[in-house]
Design an enzyme around this catalytic site. Structure first.
Site, PDB file in Angstrom:
ATOM      1  N   ASP A  76      -9.515  -9.066   8.775  1.00  0.00           N
ATOM      2  CA  ASP A  76     -10.928  -9.289   8.422  1.00  0.00           C
ATOM      3  C   ASP A  76     -11.297 -10.752   8.630  1.00  0.00           C
ATOM      4  O   ASP A  76     -12.383 -11.075   9.113  1.00  0.00           O
ATOM      5  CB  ASP A  76     -11.200  -8.904   6.960  1.00  0.00           C
ATOM      6  CG  ASP A  76     -11.542  -7.423   6.810  1.00  0.00           C
ATOM      7  OD1 ASP A  76     -11.077  -6.622   7.645  1.00  0.00           O
ATOM      8  OD2 ASP A  76     -12.268  -7.069   5.859  1.00  0.00           O
ATOM      9  N   ASP A 107      -4.149  -6.575   6.619  1.00  0.00           N
ATOM     10  CA  ASP A 107      -5.484  -6.162   6.202  1.00  0.00           C
ATOM     11  C   ASP A 107      -6.362  -7.407   6.023  1.00  0.00           C
ATOM     12  O   ASP A 107      -7.485  -7.496   6.537  1.00  0.00           O
ATOM     13  CB  ASP A 107      -5.350  -5.394   4.874  1.00  0.00           C
ATOM     14  CG  ASP A 107      -6.609  -4.639   4.506  1.00  0.00           C
ATOM     15  OD1 ASP A 107      -7.580  -4.667   5.289  1.00  0.00           O
ATOM     16  OD2 ASP A 107      -6.629  -4.023   3.422  1.00  0.00           O
ATOM     17  N   TYR A 121       0.819  -1.217   0.000  1.00  0.00           N
ATOM     18  CA  TYR A 121       0.000   0.000   0.000  1.00  0.00           C
ATOM     19  C   TYR A 121       0.853   1.266   0.000  1.00  0.00           C
ATOM     20  O   TYR A 121       0.409   2.332   0.425  1.00  0.00           O
ATOM     21  CB  TYR A 121      -0.951   0.005   1.210  1.00  0.00           C
ATOM     22  CG  TYR A 121      -1.969  -1.121   1.215  1.00  0.00           C
ATOM     23  CD1 TYR A 121      -2.174  -1.915   0.089  1.00  0.00           C
ATOM     24  CD2 TYR A 121      -2.731  -1.388   2.342  1.00  0.00           C
ATOM     25  CE1 TYR A 121      -3.114  -2.946   0.091  1.00  0.00           C
ATOM     26  CE2 TYR A 121      -3.673  -2.406   2.349  1.00  0.00           C
ATOM     27  CZ  TYR A 121      -3.857  -3.186   1.225  1.00  0.00           C
ATOM     28  OH  TYR A 121      -4.790  -4.193   1.239  1.00  0.00           O
ATOM     29  N   ASP A 168       0.204 -17.900   4.289  1.00  0.00           N
ATOM     30  CA  ASP A 168      -0.844 -18.837   3.857  1.00  0.00           C
ATOM     31  C   ASP A 168      -1.150 -19.843   4.964  1.00  0.00           C
ATOM     32  O   ASP A 168      -2.306 -20.177   5.231  1.00  0.00           O
ATOM     33  CB  ASP A 168      -0.487 -19.522   2.529  1.00  0.00           C
ATOM     34  CG  ASP A 168       0.964 -19.965   2.445  1.00  0.00           C
ATOM     35  OD1 ASP A 168       1.753 -19.623   3.346  1.00  0.00           O
ATOM     36  OD2 ASP A 168       1.314 -20.673   1.476  1.00  0.00           O
ATOM     37  N   LYS A 218       6.011 -13.922   3.965  1.00  0.00           N
ATOM     38  CA  LYS A 218       6.082 -14.890   2.864  1.00  0.00           C
ATOM     39  C   LYS A 218       7.501 -14.842   2.305  1.00  0.00           C
ATOM     40  O   LYS A 218       7.720 -14.655   1.106  1.00  0.00           O
ATOM     41  CB  LYS A 218       5.017 -14.524   1.807  1.00  0.00           C
ATOM     42  CG  LYS A 218       4.818 -15.540   0.715  1.00  0.00           C
ATOM     43  CD  LYS A 218       4.052 -16.776   1.137  1.00  0.00           C
ATOM     44  CE  LYS A 218       3.984 -17.787   0.001  1.00  0.00           C
ATOM     45  NZ  LYS A 218       3.321 -19.044   0.358  1.00  0.00           N
TER      46      LYS A 218
END
Ligand code: NAI
Ligand code: MG
Length: 355
Positions: A256, A252, A137, A228, A195
């Site tokens: 959620d 982010d 971002y 993951d 990752k």
């Protein structure tokens, strides 16, 4: 080593800037302010304007006067703002991005705690610490013919400072658990989520920076996990995690996902912390589908207000608010998104009645 939490904590702070914004922000933020006001702490509220409605009226989504009020108070309650739906609108700057830039709100804290209702998984008590200023971002996207490129920016400074926030919270949680001798007085673990097996350079640096900071906090255990695998573990055994620290995009998405475990967006609180200011907001947006009907769930905003209380050194009051929310859930005063029929007003009044 200076405590990164300490610089932001301003004991006996009494002024709070209130920016309701658009849509259900106008319903849930007044509810949270009412709860704060009923605590008898002598808090002073200063209202300021921001949002798409403000933009349509005046051509400016967040006036400098609003930024000045937030800076002067040092803390703000923020609802949500709507974004223009059809592409870029000339002159529009997103208020939350403007605040993040103006005050370098680099730490996004998203606690995920079970509520005592059937919509919530039991025994979940974790904190997602999301880096809020860089990563995917960073705003470096471009189109070159049929190819679109986004640059992922990771810095050692940005990674180390977010890691320090995560470790400092883990240490604080450990100390408060020991003091209250809760069953959860086990050692706290910070899980570094990345990752780095694929994003060897960027997440390699993030991972390395977090692990470098860990020895500054000898009482806290450090672990790491690929994102993951973390996405799967959050669904399978969320009760096994304490503090998760990760980069912007991963944080982010995972936050959620985690909110869904405990009742969804309507109850999820968050904080954006910087050195010069801190902004507290429910995770949800302006919810245009239910705005104006008086049925929005105010709990996400009210639990965000509890985070604000923690931040200004009013931890006992914050605990009272969280206990009152739990009591109302036990009493089955549930708004529509939790499977009940209580209105915003009814939920708020019940919480205040339980303080
Ligand atoms: P949203 O969070 O506003 O709504 C998603 C779903 O959750 C909707 O079905 C909504 O009714 C429900 N919901 C949200 N808050 C609720 C509450 N307090 N009580 C009960 N149900 C609730 O996300 P959406 O629909 O993707 O975006 C709507 C607008 O909000 C957009 O303009 C978007 O740009 C903006 N937005 C703003 C954010 C912010 O200001 N921080 C964050 C996310 C979205
Ligand atoms: Mg929000």
């Amino acid at each position: 080593m200076a405590d990164p939490l300490q610089s932001a904590i301003n004991n006996q702070q009494s002024k709070i800037c209130v920016v309701a914004g658009d849509g259900v922000g106008k319903e849930v933020i007044p509810a949270a302010v009412e709860v704060l006001g009923s605590l008898g702490l002598g808090l002073e509220f200063v209202e300021a304007d921001a949002g798409f409605e403000r933009f349509q009226k005046s051509g400016n989504a967040i006036p400098d006067a609003t930024l000045a009020e937030i800076e002067s108070a040092g803390v703000a309650m923020f609802g949500a703002t709507s974004s223009p739906t059809t592409g870029a609108v000339a002159g529009y700057r997103s208020p939350i991005l403007a605040m993040r830039r103006a005050f370098d709100l680099y730490a996004n804290l998203r606690p995920v705690r079970s509520l005592p209702g059937p919509f919530s998984r039991p025994n979940v008590d974790l904190l997602i610490v999301r880096e809020n200023t860089e990563g995917m971002y960073a705003g470096r996207e471009r189109r070159d013919g049929d190819t679109a490129i986004a640059e992922r920016v990771i810095t050692a400074r940005g990674s180390e400072r977010i890691a320090r926030v995560a470790f400092a919270y883990a240490r604080k949680l450990q100390i408060s658990n020991l003091k209250s001798q809760t069953s959860n007085s086990k050692k706290q673990t910070v899980t570094v989520v990345h990752k780095a097996n694929v994003l060897k350079v960027t997440d390699g640096l993030f991972r390395e920076s977090c692990l470098k900071v860990a020895p500054e906090f000898p009482g806290v255990t450090v672990d790491e996990m690929l994102v993951d695998a973390m996405a799967m573990r959050l669904v399978r055994d969320p009760e096994n995690f304490d503090v998760i620290v990760t980069t912007n995009l991963f944080g982010d998405i995972l936050s959620d996902e985690a909110a869904a475990l405990i009742g969804g967006l309507g109850i999820a609180p968050s904080a954006n912390i910087g050195e010069r200011a801190a902004v507290f907001e429910p995770v949800h947006g302006s919810a245009p589908d239910i705005a104006g009907q008086g049925i929005a769930n105010p709990i996400g905003a009210i639990l965000s207000a509890a985070m604000l209380l923690d931040h200004i050194g009013q931890g006992a009051a914050a605990d009272r608010v969280r206990a009152a929310v739990n009591a109302v859930i036990v009493d089955r005063v549930w708004p529509r998104d939790l499977g009940g029929s209580a209105t915003t007003r009814e939920v708020t009044a019940a919480i205040i009645g339980n303080l």
